[in-house]
Design a protein around this motif. Structure first.
Motif, PDB file in Angstrom:
ATOM      1  N   THR A 114       4.912  -1.973   1.018  1.00  0.00           N
ATOM      2  CA  THR A 114       3.701  -1.528   0.330  1.00  0.00           C
ATOM      3  C   THR A 114       2.486  -2.130   1.005  1.00  0.00           C
ATOM      4  O   THR A 114       2.598  -3.027   1.847  1.00  0.00           O
ATOM      5  N   ARG A 115       1.309  -1.639   0.608  1.00  0.00           N
ATOM      6  CA  ARG A 115       0.076  -2.193   1.190  1.00  0.00           C
ATOM      7  C   ARG A 115      -0.087  -3.665   0.834  1.00  0.00           C
ATOM      8  O   ARG A 115      -0.493  -4.480   1.650  1.00  0.00           O
ATOM      9  N   THR A 126       2.203  -5.795   2.949  1.00  0.00           N
ATOM     10  CA  THR A 126       1.678  -5.896   4.307  1.00  0.00           C
ATOM     11  C   THR A 126       0.531  -6.898   4.362  1.00  0.00           C
ATOM     12  O   THR A 126       0.430  -7.687   5.303  1.00  0.00           O
ATOM     13  N   ARG A 127      -0.340  -6.864   3.348  1.00  0.00           N
ATOM     14  CA  ARG A 127      -1.452  -7.824   3.317  1.00  0.00           C
ATOM     15  C   ARG A 127      -0.941  -9.254   3.215  1.00  0.00           C
ATOM     16  O   ARG A 127      -1.475 -10.164   3.849  1.00  0.00           O
TER      17      ARG A 127
END
Length: 161
Positions: A23-24, A27-28
């Motif tokens: 997911t975003r 990733t962050r």
């Protein structure tokens, strides 16, 4: 119901492969940019533009530029709220708006800055007096049609001066 199948050595020897969902936010977290992503962007002042007339000839909500209001704090702001149910509301609101702009200099007139109430015709000073308030009118809108608009406009001009 079918009988359960017995597991063999071949089945247990293979490692079961599971997929991981990327997911975003995951990733962050991996990239280490959580602090930059969680910070809110700086708020910019909102500016509203005058709405254009639609192709059917109906006028959308007319709102003056917010910066112009901030620059002229000394000028008064008059709000005209009218229902969109019938064109007679708009006709009277436009008549009042034109007369006030002609008679009083340095005045800002807003027509329906927010979504109007149904069966409503109201003229008020922003944050102050209410000059006329006709609410919850049913068809054929008798109280509004019985108004003498010239007298209403002259009363508003007198109260503002």
């Amino acid at each position: 119901m079918a009988p359960k199948r017995k597991r063999t050595e071949a089945d247990t020897a293979k490692p079961i492969q599971t997929s991981t969902r990327v997911t975003r936010s995951a990733t962050r977290r991996l990239n280490g940019s959580t602090s930059a992503a969680s910070e809110a962007p700086a708020k910019l002042p909102k500016t509203k533009k005058k709405a254009k007339a639609s192709s059917k000839g109906k006028t959308k909500v007319e709102v003056e530029d917010v910066k112009a209001e901030e620059a002229s704090d000394a000028s008064k702001t008059i709000v005209i709220e009218h229902c969109k149910q019938c064109s007679s509301f708009r006709k009277r609101a436009d008549q009042v708006k034109d007369a006030l702009k002609k008679d009083l200099s340095g005045i800002t007139v807003l027509v329906n800055p927010e979504k109007p109430r149904r069966g409503c015709f109201e003229i008020r000073e922003e944050g102050g007096d209410t000059f006329i308030s006709l609410l919850d009118m049913k068809r054929p809108f008798g109280p509004m049609k019985a108004l003498d608009m010239d007298k209403v406009i002259s009363d508003i001009v007198d109260k503002i001066k």
